[in-house]
Structures are given as structure tokens and as C-alpha cells.
Design a protein around this motif. Structure first.
Motif, PDB file in Angstrom:
ATOM      1  N   ASP A  68       0.837  -1.198   0.000  1.00 37.60           N
ATOM      2  CA  ASP A  68       0.000   0.000   0.000  1.00 37.60           C
ATOM      3  C   ASP A  68       0.874   1.251   0.000  1.00 37.60           C
ATOM      4  O   ASP A  68       1.763   1.404   0.837  1.00 37.60           O
ATOM      5  N   GLY A  69       0.608   2.125  -0.946  1.00 38.26           N
ATOM      6  CA  GLY A  69       1.357   3.372  -1.044  1.00 38.26           C
ATOM      7  C   GLY A  69       2.722   3.225  -1.669  1.00 38.26           C
ATOM      8  O   GLY A  69       3.493   4.191  -1.700  1.00 38.26           O
ATOM      9  N   MET A  70       3.041   2.022  -2.209  1.00 35.83           N
ATOM     10  CA  MET A  70       4.405   1.772  -2.679  1.00 35.83           C
ATOM     11  C   MET A  70       4.465   1.138  -4.061  1.00 35.83           C
ATOM     12  O   MET A  70       5.502   0.595  -4.437  1.00 35.83           O
ATOM     13  N   ASN A  71       3.392   1.193  -4.835  1.00 32.09           N
ATOM     14  CA  ASN A  71       3.423   0.504  -6.120  1.00 32.09           C
ATOM     15  C   ASN A  71       4.035   1.334  -7.238  1.00 32.09           C
ATOM     16  O   ASN A  71       3.910   1.004  -8.407  1.00 32.09           O
ATOM     17  N   VAL A  72       4.740   2.417  -6.878  1.00 26.80           N
ATOM     18  CA  VAL A  72       5.449   3.202  -7.884  1.00 26.80           C
ATOM     19  C   VAL A  72       6.561   2.378  -8.523  1.00 26.80           C
ATOM     20  O   VAL A  72       6.886   2.556  -9.700  1.00 26.80           O
TER      21      VAL A  72
ATOM     22  N   ASP B 180      -6.830  10.260   0.668  1.00 31.86           N
ATOM     23  CA  ASP B 180      -6.396   9.080   1.417  1.00 31.86           C
ATOM     24  C   ASP B 180      -6.208   7.852   0.542  1.00 31.86           C
ATOM     25  O   ASP B 180      -5.937   6.760   1.051  1.00 31.86           O
ATOM     26  N   GLU B 181      -6.344   8.011  -0.759  1.00 28.39           N
ATOM     27  CA  GLU B 181      -6.086   6.902  -1.675  1.00 28.39           C
ATOM     28  C   GLU B 181      -4.603   6.547  -1.636  1.00 28.39           C
ATOM     29  O   GLU B 181      -3.739   7.420  -1.690  1.00 28.39           O
ATOM     30  N   MET B 182      -4.293   5.261  -1.519  1.00 29.06           N
ATOM     31  CA  MET B 182      -2.904   4.818  -1.410  1.00 29.06           C
ATOM     32  C   MET B 182      -2.291   4.460  -2.761  1.00 29.06           C
ATOM     33  O   MET B 182      -1.070   4.441  -2.907  1.00 29.06           O
ATOM     34  N   ARG B 183      -3.118   4.157  -3.750  1.00 24.92           N
ATOM     35  CA  ARG B 183      -2.599   3.692  -5.037  1.00 24.92           C
ATOM     36  C   ARG B 183      -2.090   4.851  -5.889  1.00 24.92           C
ATOM     37  O   ARG B 183      -2.609   5.963  -5.813  1.00 24.92           O
ATOM     38  N   LEU B 184      -1.088   4.564  -6.699  1.00 23.76           N
ATOM     39  CA  LEU B 184      -0.584   5.548  -7.656  1.00 23.76           C
ATOM     40  C   LEU B 184      -1.445   5.483  -8.911  1.00 23.76           C
ATOM     41  O   LEU B 184      -1.710   4.398  -9.428  1.00 23.76           O
ATOM     42  N   PRO B 185      -1.912   6.617  -9.414  1.00 26.39           N
ATOM     43  CA  PRO B 185      -2.715   6.558 -10.641  1.00 26.39           C
ATOM     44  C   PRO B 185      -1.890   6.052 -11.822  1.00 26.39           C
ATOM     45  O   PRO B 185      -0.720   6.422 -11.980  1.00 26.39           O
ATOM     46  N   ARG B 186      -2.500   5.207 -12.634  1.00 28.36           N
ATOM     47  CA  ARG B 186      -1.862   4.698 -13.854  1.00 28.36           C
ATOM     48  C   ARG B 186      -2.884   4.764 -14.987  1.00 28.36           C
ATOM     49  O   ARG B 186      -4.085   4.557 -14.774  1.00 28.36           O
ATOM     50  N   ARG B 187      -2.382   5.033 -16.160  1.00 27.08           N
ATOM     51  CA  ARG B 187      -3.258   5.093 -17.339  1.00 27.08           C
ATOM     52  C   ARG B 187      -3.302   3.706 -17.973  1.00 27.08           C
ATOM     53  O   ARG B 187      -2.293   3.206 -18.487  1.00 27.08           O
ATOM     54  N   ILE B 188      -4.472   3.089 -17.912  1.00 25.34           N
ATOM     55  CA  ILE B 188      -4.655   1.725 -18.396  1.00 25.34           C
ATOM     56  C   ILE B 188      -5.769   1.729 -19.440  1.00 25.34           C
ATOM     57  O   ILE B 188      -6.888   2.184 -19.163  1.00 25.34           O
ATOM     58  N   ASN B 189      -5.430   1.253 -20.633  1.00 25.55           N
ATOM     59  CA  ASN B 189      -6.404   1.215 -21.734  1.00 25.55           C
ATOM     60  C   ASN B 189      -7.052   2.580 -21.956  1.00 25.55           C
ATOM     61  O   ASN B 189      -8.270   2.692 -22.167  1.00 25.55           O
ATOM     62  N   GLY B 190      -6.222   3.614 -21.867  1.00 26.85           N
ATOM     63  CA  GLY B 190      -6.699   4.958 -22.157  1.00 26.85           C
ATOM     64  C   GLY B 190      -7.439   5.641 -21.029  1.00 26.85           C
ATOM     65  O   GLY B 190      -7.897   6.777 -21.196  1.00 26.85           O
TER      66      GLY B 190
END
Length: 615
Positions: free
Chosen positions: A431-435, A497-507
Motif C-alpha cells: 500500500d502506497g508503494m506501487n510506484v 487518502d487513496e494509497m494507489r498511484l494513478p496509472r493510465r490503463i487502456n486509455g
């Protein structure tokens, strides 16, 4: 009926800010706090300011200060006497005067010591007036209406010289004055697998090219990652705005990555590669500030601070600046945060978040070593000697009187992974580390790090007692449950408070568009995760530096490492810094009250002797 009286306040009590309007933002925010909020005024103010300024309040202020980023020293053309003020501008007004709107008041000033009288100023009696008050002597202010005196008051400004020194926890690391901004549409690919990352705004073509680097986060001191969110600066600012008759001259030299030897005593070039890194050690920089416009001589001190060779780096070749005692401005408070890097803070963190099979671990963590509690113990054993050396320099180089050692305020470190119960630590997880795929927190190793931190805190406390310093760690309880794994639980989802890093997936961006990220929003966690640091500091280096200095051509993941770990991961957020500032300010108040009482008593004794002599 109330008698007419003069009330006054310093126009710009936090003299580090060039624009009085910037100081007034903080003073007005403090004045608006409720009685309950004033129990933690800096934290309450930080939350209010973050609501009003979505990109952070510092963005419009950090470039208008008495810090010269080119010369790496405290100075400003607009205030030639910043370090040694000759006078202060005050705002005075009349209270309790009937018909104030319809009559004119003539304001007169005369110095309490030697000097010419001020020019008479005539204004409508309901209009505040700006007056220049000599320092340190002060002045008598009187008001006349039609040639008859109606009020008089003695005005004397108390100008505190407050110094901030130390490491990344003191510099404000993780909280740039201007955080990086992201494009709502564009994504960045670091290699064939590391794709779809948030991309900066700007007209750049390749990661690390010149237009890309120009969009780096901005800091008051770029090399040291020192910002206005530093708890040392916030504590000094709070002390300035809460007393209308007080001003603060602030000099902060804390630097991310600094330790007692390389940082306080010896030159340390800082955390970020810049064309003009710091030239002086922190002790020398403060000594130079004490001398103001006069040069501070260099002193060769080959034997003074190595403590019988227990700090061997300081044996031979140690040269420090020192302002001669009769010229040096007396320091009212020294705010100090040091010790974490001496025991390998970054190495302990690397040990906790890098798996045994990680490529990064085999490469030495983040360009250094990785070690656990066993290795930290050896460094903890010599920390006391290093702090003894620091104590000696604080007194002998910076002229803090030995009898006033409690003016030195040492700050402990907040718990990074402690849960709300005060015993358990953050569990295994990413959590908070998927960069980066290498990052994953180990509960067992986090517990080792927590044990080392507890031992560090105990040594710091004992050293403070031994040297009669003030020690602050009362905020540690408030950090429980607000560490790097703290997030929303039963509360509705919030981006803050979102822990995930945003990623662009399928646009499509998941779980949110990075352009909507707000670095200084109120959140549950008071520590920056690697993901938070990527979204806030996002430090990258130029392509040439990556290839020529770091020898990392083709290793694009190095930029991701810099963008997270070297951007303030595992450091307090602005809210965390504010909570620390409240505790530091509370301790500082008690110290200031103590010496102010002594000063008043001494002044009263002197006045009594004069009266006796007159008889």
C-alpha cells in the motif's frame, strides 16, 4: 467611560517574509481560530490554509523572502538590516476616543534612548498610522488633539533571533514550496514494463530533457529541499504572529541528508544536484549570520571537536567560521533536529521496504547501503559522543551561554509506522508503494526500524538531559495511526487518502486523474509514501546527469527511484510538520517566558537601585 489609549502591533512580525501581507495571511488565520483550535494553532492553521490554497499556501510566498538562493545566505536588498535590525515599522491606532471619525490626531515619537525625534504625523483619529520604532531602545508614542496630549505609551519591540538547524525532518523534505503538476491527458513510460505513469505538464519530449527538468518542484533551498513547511520555520512564524509586540528574525539552514559531521560541522552539498550547492557547513553559516554584514573569521580547530578521536572525521583539518563574541548577535532559540542520518535512517528504511531478492537491494538500496537493527546499534553507540561535540560547538562557536543551555531545543523523531494502539506496526504490504515493483513493506523489518527509532529517541532524550537542552517529542502520540500505511477505513473513499498511484490503463486513469492530486489536502496519514512523494516532489535528473554522473544509462527505473525516495518518501507531510511545530512552539514559549521574567526582574532591580541613588 474608557480612557483614550494607544494600541500597537509590529507591522511585519515575521521579518523573513518581505511582504507584510504574507505574514498577515498567517496572523489573520491564527486570529480566526477558535479556543479549541488554538490548542494546536499551527496544525489548525495548516488545515484552514490548505482548504483556501489547493496547491499549497507557500507557492505564492516562498520567492519573497530574505533568503538569497544565488549566494546561499540570508540577506535581502529590501532589508539591509535583516540580520541586525535597527528599527521596526509598527501600526498604531487609538482606542476609546469619542468622535474619532471627526477629529485629527497628531502622532509624535521620541526615542527612549538617544536619537532624534520622529516626524509628527497628523491623520484622522480613526485611521491607523505607520511609525518607525528604534531597536532595541524603543520609543515613546504620544497623541495630541489640538495641541493637548490625550494618550501616551512606551513602545519597545522584542526581536527574537531564532535559528533552525539539522536534517530532512527539519528542512521540510517531502513538502516542496511548489509541488509538481501533472497533465490530465498525457502519460509517461519509463521502459517497456513501467508504463502509463502520471506525466508532468510542460512542452517536453523526453523524460529528463531540459523542458522536463524545468518543471521540477520548487524549494526555498533547492539543494537542501528546505521549504516554508519546515516545522522549525512554522514554529518561529507562530511565535512571531501571536504576540503583537514581538518580531522574529529567522535563519534556517537545515538540509535534507545532513548529519552531525557532514552537515553541521563539515560542508554538505545537499540532497539535489544544483549548480550552486551550499558552500558552508551549518555551524559556519549560522556564525556568518550572527556577524550580519561583517565577515566571520575562519578558525582552524584540529583538536577541538573529535572528542578523543571518537568522532575521527573532525580530527585535523576542521575549519569553522566564528563571529567574535562582542559582534555576534545573541541567539534566543536554536531549533535542532539531528541524529537520524547518523544511525543510517535511509538504510533502515531501505531494509524495511526492499525484499531480500530485490535488484535494488543488491545494488545497495538507494545509492547507499542497506542495514538493519544490528548495524544501527553500532552507530547508536557513538551518537552520544557526536552530540557532545555538537553541544560544545553550540556554546563555543555560536556563543549560547552555558547557563542558558535550554535555549537549544532538540526535536525527536515521530514514529513512521506505528499503529493507533501504540504497539503494532504497519503490516506486510505494498500500500502506497506501487510506484516501483521492488517496494514492499516488511512488518518484521519495520518493527526492527521502530526499535532502532525508539533507541535513538532515548539517546537523544538522555543527551538533552545531560547537556540541559530542551527536548521535544510530545507529538509522538499524535502520530500513532497516522503513519505510512494510514488510510481511510470506514470513511467514504477520498482521493487524499487513496494509497494507489494513478496509472493510465487502456486509455483511462485509475483510480483517479493525476491532475486532480492535491499535495496539501488534509489526510489521515502524516507521512509521505513513495507514491505520495512521486505525486508531490517527483524529482528527476537531467539525461546527461543520469548518464555521466550516475552511470545509469538505460536504467530508466532510476528516475522512478529518484521521483519517489529522493522526493520525500518516509517524511512527515505538511500536517505532520505542523503538529511538530505546535510542540516545538509550546516548549519554546516556556523557555522564552523564563528568560523574559529574569530580564524584567533585572530591569526592576536596576530601576530600584536608581531610585535609591536619587534619594
Amino acid at each position: 467611560m474608557a480612557e483614550p489609549r494607544i494600541v500597537w502591533q509590529v507591522e511585519n512580525p515575521f521579518r523573513f517574509f518581505l511582504d507584510p501581507a504574507d505574514t498577515e495571511v498567517h496572523r489573520a488565520t491564527w486570529a480566526s481560530l477558535s479556543e479549541a483550535e488554538r490548542r494546536s494553532p499551527v496544525l489548525a492553521a495548516e488545515r484552514l490554509l490548505s482548504e483556501r490554497h489547493p496547491d499549497g499556501w507557500s507557492a505564492t510566498m516562498f520567492a519573497k523572502t530574505c533568503w538569497d538562493p544565488v549566494k546561499n545566505r540570508y540577506a535581502c536588498r529590501e532589508k539591509g538590516d535583516y540580520l541586525n535590525p535597527k528599527s521596526h515599522t509598527i501600526l498604531a491606532r487609538m482606542q476609546g476616543l469619542d468622535d474619532a471619525q471627526t477629529v485629527d490626531c497628531t502622532w509624535l515619537t521620541s526615542p527612549q534612548s538617544r536619537g532624534p525625534r520622529g516626524k509628527a504625523v497628523t491623520l484622522p483619529c480613526d485611521t491607523p498610522v505607520q511609525l518607525e520604532i528604534p531597536y532595541p531602545g524603543g520609543a515613546w508614542i504620544s497623541v495630541e488633539i489640538g495641541g493637548r496630549q490625550v494618550a501616551e505609551v512606551a513602545a519597545r519591540v522584542v526581536d527574537l533571533f531564532i535559528v533552525g538547524m539539522g536534517d530532512s525532518f527539519a528542512s521540510g523534505e517531502g513538502n516542496p514550496d511548489v509541488p509538481v503538476r501533472f497533465s490530465p491527458d498525457r502519460a509517461a513510460d519509463y521502459d517497456a514494463k513501467l508504463i502509463g505513469y502520471p506525466a508532468r505538464i510542460g512542452d517536453w519530449r523526453d523524460i529528463g530533457d531540459k523542458p522536463f527538468i524545468e518543471e521540477n518542484a520548487r524549494w526555498q533551498d533547492q539543494a537542501c529541499h528546505r521549504s516554508l513547511y519546515s516545522h522549525q520555520l512554522r514554529a518561529a512564524l507562530q511565535l512571531a504572529i501571536e504576540d503583537p509586540h514581538r518580531a522574529v528574525t529567522y535563519v534556517g539552514v537545515a538540509c535534507s541528508g545532513a548529519e552531525t559531521v557532514f552537515g553541521l560541522f563539515l560542508r554538505y552539498k545537499g540532497h539535489e544536484w544544483v549548480p550552486n550547492p551550499p558552500v558552508l557547513s551549518q555551524f559556519s553559516a549560522i556564525a556568518e549570520a550572527q556577524c550580519g554584514s561583517r565577515p566571520a573569521p575562519d578558525y582552524d580547530l584540529p583538536e577541538a571537536y573529535h572528542m578523543n578521536e571518537k568522532v575521527p572525521e573532525l580530527k585535523g583539518g576542521l575549519v569553522l567560521k566564528k563571529c567574535d563574541a562582542e559582534r555576534a548577535r545573541k541567539i534566543d532559540l536554536i531549533l535542532l533536529s539531528i541524529g537520524g542520518n547518523d544511525i543510517g535512517f535511509a538504510r533502515l528504511v531501505a531494509n524495511a521496504v526492499l525484499a531480500d531478492t530485490s535488484t535494488l537491494r543488491s545494488l545497495g538500496g538507494w545509492f547507499g547501503h542497506v542495514h538493519g537493527l544490528a548495524e544501527a546499534r553500532g552507530l547508536l553507540d557513538v551518537l552520544d559522543d557526536r552530540l557532545k561535540s555538537v553541544n560544545r560547538a553550540l556554546h563555543n562557536i555560536l556563543h549560547v551561554p552555558w547557563s542558558e543551555s535550554d535555549r537549544i531545543v532538540l526535536t525527536g523523531y515521530p514514529p513512521m509506522a506505528l499503529q493507533e494502539d501504540g504497539r503494532s506496526v504497519c503490516p506486510d504490504g505494498r500500500d502506497g508503494m506501487n510506484v516501483l515493483p521492488d517496494f514492499a513493506l516488511s512488518e518484521a523489518k519495520a518493527r526492527e526500524g521502530a526499535a532502532a527509532a525508539d533507541r535513538l529517541n532515548a539517546i537523544m532524550l538522555e543527551s538533552a538531559r545531560q547537556h540541559q537542552w530542551s527536548f521535544v517529542d510530545s507529538y509522538r502520540t499524535a502520530f500513532q495511526g497516522r503513519g505510512i500505511c494510514a488510510s481511510f477505513s470506514d470513511a467514504p473513499w477520498s482521493m487524499a487518502d487513496e494509497m494507489r498511484l494513478p496509472r493510465r490503463i487502456n486509455g483511462q486513469w485509475e483510480p483517479y486523474n493525476p491532475a486532480d492530486w492535491r499535495a496539501y489536502a488534509q489526510r489521515q496519514r502524516w507521512f509521505r509514501t513513495p507514491n505520495d512523494a512521486f505525486m508531490t516532489g517527483n524529482f528527476h535528473v537531467s539525461q546527461s546527469l543520469l548518464q555521466n554522473v550516475l552511470k545509469a544509462q538505460g536504467l530508466s527505473w532510476v528516475q522512478l527511484l529518484l521521483a519517489s525516495i529522493y522526493s520525500g518518501a518516509f517524511h512527515p507531510t505538511a500536517e505532520g510538520q505542523a503538529a511538530m511545530a505546535d510542540a516545538v512552539a509550546a516548549k519554546a514559549r516556556s523557555v522564552l517566558v523564563k528568560y523574559d521574567s529574569r530580564r524584567r526582574a533585572a530591569r526592576g532591580d536596576a530601576a530600584g537601585l536608581l531610585r535609591s541613588a536619587d534619594r
